[in-house]
Each structure stands twice: as structure tokens, then as C-alpha cells.
Design an enzyme around this catalytic site. Structure first.
Site: not given
Length: 718
Positions: A247, A459
Site C-alpha cells: 500500500d 466518510e
């Protein structure tokens, strides 16, 4: 035959990759392991950027079809749709790649390695990135993820259409604020029962080409440096043969957040030794120094590089352009009429009808003179998009969709109602500065469409949103800002109200459930979302979506966010009644299931085939999902779990026979050591349009049909 089954061709690519990498210096190999890999002109190797995104459309590289967000796609409960969608996104990715290559553009988001799908389990509704996933259930996530990857990677026997990526491996679902330092402590039972199955399915069934490690640690090991995850499980146990990507900038977390290394040199040595091949970031440049200091051998770097060039060869990057069929895909397919049509069809499939008291919906256009559309999400483009999105050539908000649908026949009045999360819309005004306008619109209207919820600014991913809430996560499940007060004001006007929720996660809308007659969960429905919602409100489209997540009643009933135990989490383990259950969704028509039969009442290695008849006994043509749940009738076992599903379309009065195959694994559970077995005893199979819990029965008024089967002796499925 697909490429993943063409071992002869794959071995040829590996041989070519080995020959090519064998001509590189150590420094050249190391720089090929960065996500922005430079050209090596002396070897005829073009520059390549590994970082591209395709979560629900080609992202961040200009115009592309913006399909509904992943959580919305999951609500369709439609495996075939996912493969069609994956193929469509790969088609646009290839078309864009072809012209980018033609004009020498090798920039970020311009490659064929798509870092999608996100198959993490949405275990807690507060997690900001949950809307990137396919929900809370391992089976549903596995089935949708497999078909999406198969669609993306294609069926050509010699080449991948694009290379998909299963992320984030593993046990990753917040909190966002802590992800760079957090250690997810998880039992072997939960690891193998909940957090790993989707990854295993994508590796072993779909042949996914790459896997991305997660930021966090799992039981003390950083995921991008975890021998347990990357070597013991992924490669040795599951036989993964692709490449692993870190990542982005996760390697620096080894020493800055997790404190398992002292600096960048030993960190990159740990990551590559564990099995990482390409670095989203720049720290892998320290591999040269790591070799010089004896922390890692050059052979391991060579092996990683060979994996990367094998992938590039599978994509046809080093072959004659005429030899690769996907090179012929023209740019004209991008944002084409065909793609727009598919986008609308998919958006309509994702909408979930949560409540429809006295069949208030669909609305009858001819009975309405004026309709009020009120709320901060009524005309909010961000509420269509989700995250990891591309750029649409046209966005249709809910307001615009209703205006387009009604034309000049019905007057449409609009008020923003309130800010999405602040106390006022205009900076210099007093709080609640749109409330008088709201009352005026209500007074003039025959019916009100209230559009509330969230958007991806509230979000999302840590560091990637401009939200006011805890680094991407939600602090609670309530409607933010003044939205609850707005809804109560609208209700008090006495006019019929339809609530449309646009959000990527569950909201605790208990008050709305008690007072508002009709509620639709619209998710982040993509650029055509407003059209899909308008057509559904007025009956041109019949709702067919099912919830891929549980809607809880309160925030307080949730376990601690940092607790990765599955106890009391999701429909599989919760012991309270939800507001709206996983698998639930109403329709404008009605279906009857009958004549349920099983091929065998004893569980064996051959599995069990369940068949039934489904009749559309209502007035509308529609599509529904027959769901099969399995419950092990032993102490301490989970609630009934989804283990099979079948989507079908029926005209009014039409009857179809449906078969669902439940393999041996459908009856298996993992013990405390993570060993999967089918224990001796009885098992109940439930067949219905929702899960067999008490709340679903209350909401639908239907009892699922159940059949008891037996396992006569314990069977090891590991």
C-alpha cells in the site's frame, strides 16, 4: 481457455521475463520495483506506472463511465452483473491506455494494473472506507469479487485485459486514524472464518494477478512485511503466482508507526524478503544499500522483478501491437451510449426499498401537480460519486433526475434544506437558515422527496477527505448536522414524504422508520444515479436491491471500533435485532417460493443441490434474489450464514425453477485453530428472499422455508 489456465503460455512469459531481467543491473532492477518505473532504453523497456484505480470505473485519469460505488454494486446481489461490469471497466481502461500510449503518456493512473477490488470485510459501520467494499459478508464478497476480477482480466487465452488486484491483505477495516500504527489482534478462527476467505477465492478461483498489503499489523506483523500472510498463506498455502504491491508509502510505517524496524533500509529488506514486489512509493530505492549491507540477497530482488515483468508480458506490453487483441479497442467506447445504458441499468439494480407503507411507491405522476425535493443531497454531485472515482461527462443528481423525468407536466420545487453537516448554509446567516424555505416548499407541494445522508467528504480514507469527522471514519451512525431536525420539520407538514438516503454505509434512522412511509437506500449511485432514482420513484424501474450490510438501531450497541473480534458483529454474530437486516430489501411486486427440495439429506463431499419454484405473484415485472442460508445446529455456532444465491427475472404470473448448489464448504466452520471442518450433526438450510432472522420476518411478513440435513461424520475441509 483463459490465460490463468494456459500454463504453457504463462511459462513462456516467465522465461522471457527471466531473460530480460537477467540483463539488468541491480540499480535497474530496483527502480523497476517502484510504482513509477522508469524506462530502460538500452533494453527497449518503456516507462510504466503501476498505479491505476478501477473500483467502480476508471479513476483519476479524465472522463470515464462512473458506475455506482462498490457498496451499491454489492446491493444488487448479482454475480453476472459484476462480471459484465468488470469487463466494461477493463474495456474503457484499455481504450484509454491505447491512446495514452499513442501520445507517449506514461503517467500515474494511465496503466493496466488496476488496484481493485477492495475485498475487506465491512465489519463496523463507522469505517470510512467501507463503501469501497462489497459489505460485511465473506461469501457475498467472495462471489462478487471473483466475478468482477474475471470480468476485468478477461477470457483471452494469451493475454490479460487488465490486471486486477485484491486489497487490502489482510484484516483491514479501520480505524483510519490509527491505520499506520495499529495492530489488529485476531484469532485464528476469525482470521480464517471471516477475514481471509474472499482473498483465497480471488487467488484460487479468479486467478487475480496481484495482491496489495494493508497498512496495519496483524498479530504483531506489518502486513507488507508479514511472512505469515505473504509467504506461508498467500504463496505456500494458496499457490499465489502473481505479484504483491505495497500500500502507498506503507513501508515507512514499519519504523515510524509500527516500530518493528529502525529505518528505511531494514524496512525495505523486510518487505521484499517477505514477498512484496512493487512499492507504491519510493523507499525501495534503499534496496541497493540493503544488498550492500547484506540485509537481503540480490536473488530475491531478481525474483521480484521477474514477477513484475511476467505481469507486463501477460498484458502484452512487450508484444507486437497487432498480436494483442485488446490493442484494437478504440477510444470511442469510453463514455459511449452503450456504457451510459449499462450504467443506468446497474444503478437501478442497486437501489434498496427499505419501507413502503400502504404501497405509497411508486408515485403516480398524473396525481401530482407539485413535488418538493428537499435536502442537502438532493443536488449534491459528491453524493453520486463515492471515492476512487473518475470524471463523468454528465452528472444527474436526484433533483435533476426528477426534473428530467417530470418535464413540464409537474412543477418541481427545491430547497437545500440545510448544510450536509454544518449548522447553516450561508456563512453570515443564523443557524438553520433554510428552514423557512423548507416550510414554504412543503406547503406548496403534494408530495415531498427528502434527500439526506452523507457523501465521500464525510466518510472515506484517512488523508484523502476534507471531512470534519475523525480521519475518514464516522463518529456515530446518526444523520449529521441538522438533517434529523430537517426531516422532522418536513414530516410535520403533513404531506406524504419519501426519504431517499444517499450514503455508503448504514445509518441509524430509527425515527424515520417509525414515521416516514417510504424509504429508499440509494448509496452513492454513480453519475446516472438521479435518473435511476427518479425512474424507481415513479415505477419505471422496480426495486430489487438487498442490503449487503446490517443497519443498526444505535451506535451504542456496537463493540469497540478497535476490537477485531467478530463477537456481536455483523448479521452472522450479532445477538440484537437490527433496524434493517443484511439481505433485506422490498419490491413493488411480490414473489412466492414453493416446492423446495434437496438432492440429498446427508451432507457429503458432493455437496447438496437445493431447488425451488419462484412465482411473481404481483403486478410488476421484476427481479429478485433467492438466498440460501445455512445454520449449524450446534452450540456456539454463528447465526445462519449466506451460502448461496440466484438472481432471476420474472414477469407477473411467471414461475421459474431455481437451483442453488451448496458445496461441502457451505456447511463448514473454522475451529479455534482456524481448521475448517463440517462437524457431525444437523444443519438447517433456509431458502427465501432475505435472511431467516426475526426482524426480516417482521419486515417482510414472510417465513423462510427450511430443510434439515445431517452430517453423519466429521469431514475435514482444510
Amino acid at each position: 481457455m483463459q490465460l490463468r489456465d494456459n500454463k504453457e503460455q504463462i511459462n513462456e512469459y516467465k522465461k522471457r521475463a527471466k531473460d530480460l531481467v537477467g540483463k539488468m543491473t541491480l540499480v535497474e532492477k530496483v527502480f523497476q520495483m517502484l510504482h513509477d518505473a522508469p524506462a530502460i532504453e538500452r533494453l527497449g523497456i518503456p516507462a510504466y506506472n503501476w498505479w491505476n484505480e478501477g473500483l467502480h470505473g476508471v479513476a483519476r485519469a479524465g472522463v470515464a463511465t462512473m458506475f455506482p460505488q462498490a457498496i451499491a454494486l454489492a446491493a444488487a446481489f448479482d454475480e453476472d452483473m459484476m462480471e459484465t461490469l468488470g469487463d466494461a471497466i477493463a474495456t474503457e481502461a484499455r481504450a484509454k491506455f491505447n491512446i495514452q500510449q499513442e501520445y507517449g503518456d506514461h503517467d500515474i493512473y494511465k496503466g493496466l494494473t488496476m488496484w481493485s477490488p477492495n475485498i475487506n470485510i465491512f465489519r463496523d459501520p463507522r469505517w470510512g472506507r467501507g463503501h469501497e467494499t462489497y459489505g460485511e459478508d465473506p461469501y457475498l464478497t467472495s462471489r462478487l469479487g471473483v466475478r468482477y476480477v474475471e470480468g476485468m482480466q478477461g477470457k483471452d487465452p494469451n493475454y490479460l485485459k487488465v490486471a486486477a488486484c485484491a486489497k487490502h491483505f489482510a484484516v483491514h477495516s479501520g480505524p483510519e486514524e490509527l491505520r499506520h500504527e495499529f495492530d489488529a489482534r485476531v484469532t485464528q478462527q476469525d482470521l480464517y472464518e471471516t477475514y481471509l476467505p474472499a482473498f483465497q477465492s480471488l487467488v484460487q478461483e479468479a486467478g487475480v494477478e496481484s495482491v496489495m498489503g494493508a497498512y496495519n499489523r496483524v498479530n504483531g506483523e506489518p502486513c507488507n512485511g508479514s511472512k505469515t500472510l505473504l509467504k506461508d498463506i498467500l504463496r505456500d498455502k494458496w499457490g499465489f503466482d502473481g505479484h504483491v504491491v505495497t500500500d502507498c508509502w506503507a513501508i515507512k510505517d514499519f519504523y515510524e508507526g509500527h516500530h518493528v524496524t529502525s529505518g528505511p533500509i531494514d524496512s525495505v529488506a523486510l518487505a521484499v524478503s517477505a514477498g512484496c514486489d512493487v512499492n507504491c512509493g519510493t523507499l525501495f530505492v534503499y534496496l541497493v544499500q540493503a544488498v550492500e549491507e547484506g540485509l537481503i540477497s540480490e536473488d530475491i530482488i531478481t525474483q521480484a522483478c521477474e514477477r513484475l515483468f511476467t505481469t507486463r508480458m501477460k498484458l502484452g506490453i512487450f508484444d507486437d501491437k497487432k498480436q494483442v487483441p485488446f490493442n484494437q479497442i478504440p477510444y470511442s467506447v469510453v463514455d459511449s451510449d452503450e456504457m451510459k445504458k449499462l450504467n443506468l441499468e446497474i444503478a437501478e439494480k442497486t437501489l434498496v426499498l427499505l419501507k413502503n407503507k400502504d404501497n405509497m411507491l411508486p408515485l403516480k405522476k398524473e396525481e401530482i401537480r407539485t413535488i418538493g425535493v428537499i435536502g442537502p443531497n438532493a443536488n449534491n454531485r459528491r453524493a453520486l460519486q463515492g471515492n476512487y472515482e473518475g470524471t463523468a461527462s454528465r452528472y444527474v443528481t436526484v433533483l435533476e433526475g426528477i426534473q428530467d423525468y417530470l418535464g413540464e407536466d409537474v412543477r418541481v420545487l427545491y430547497s437545500e434544506g440545510c448544510h450536509l453537516y454544518k449548522k447553516k448554509v450561508s456563512a453570515l446567516a443564523r443557524d438553520n437558515d433554510r428552514i423557512s424555505e423548507v416550510k414554504a416548499v412543503c406547503n406548496e407541494s403534494d408530495v415531498i422527496i427528502a434527500c439526506l445522508g452523507l457523501d465521500a467528504d464525510l466518510e472515506g480514507e484517512e488523508g484523502d477527505t476534507g471531512n470534519e469527522f475523525a480521519s475518514g471514519d464516522k463518529p456515530n451512525l446518526s444523520l449529521p448536522g441538522l438533517q434529523q431536525e430537517l426531516l422532522e420539520t418536513i414530516y410535520s407538514c403533513g404531506k406524504p414524504v419519501v426519504l431517499v438516503l444517499l450514503s455508503g454505509s448504514a445509518l441509524a434512522v430509527s425515527w424515520a422508520d417509525e414515521h416516514i412511509p417510504a424509504i429508499i437506500q440509494g448509496w452513492y449511485p454513480g453519475s446516472q444515479g438521479g435518473t435511476a432514482i427518479a425512474r424507481t420513484l415513479f415505477g419505471d424501474s422496480v426495486p430489487e436491491g438487498k442490503l449487503p450490510v446490517t443497519f443498526y438501531r444505535t451506535t451504542e450497541e456496537l463493540p469497540e471500533f478497535t476490537d477485531y473480534s467478530m463477537k456481536n458483529r455483523t448479521y452472522r454474530y450479532m445477538n440484537t435485532l437490527p433496524l434493517y437486516p443484511f439481505g433485506y430489501g422490498l419490491s413493488y411486486t411480490d414473489y412466492e417460493i414453493s416446492q423446495v427440495q434437496v438432492s440429498n439429506e446427508s451432507i457429503t463431499e458432493e455437496g447438496i443441490k437445493v431447488s425451488c419454484h419462484v412465482k411473481n405473484s404481483g403486478k410488476y415485472a421484476g427481479r429478485t434474489t433467492v438466498q440460501a442460508y445455512v445454520k449449524a445446529e450446534q452450540d456456539g455456532t454463528p447465526n445462519p450464514q449466506l451460502k448461496g444465491m440466484k438472481k432471476l427475472e420474472l414477469q407477473p404470473g411467471e414461475v421459474k425453477e431455481v437451483s442453488i448448489f451448496l458445496p461441502l464448504s457451505a456447511f463448514s466452520l473454522c475451529n479455534e485453530d482456524g481448521i475448517r471442518k463440517v462437524e457431525k450433526g444437523t444443519y438447517t438450510i433456509y431458502i427465501g428472499e432475505s435472511q431467516p432472522d426475526a426482524r426480516s420476518r417482521e419486515l417482510t411478513g414472510k417465513e423462510p422455508i427450511n430443510i434439515v440435513v445431517k452430517c453423519n461424520e466429521t469431514i475435514d475441509c482444510s
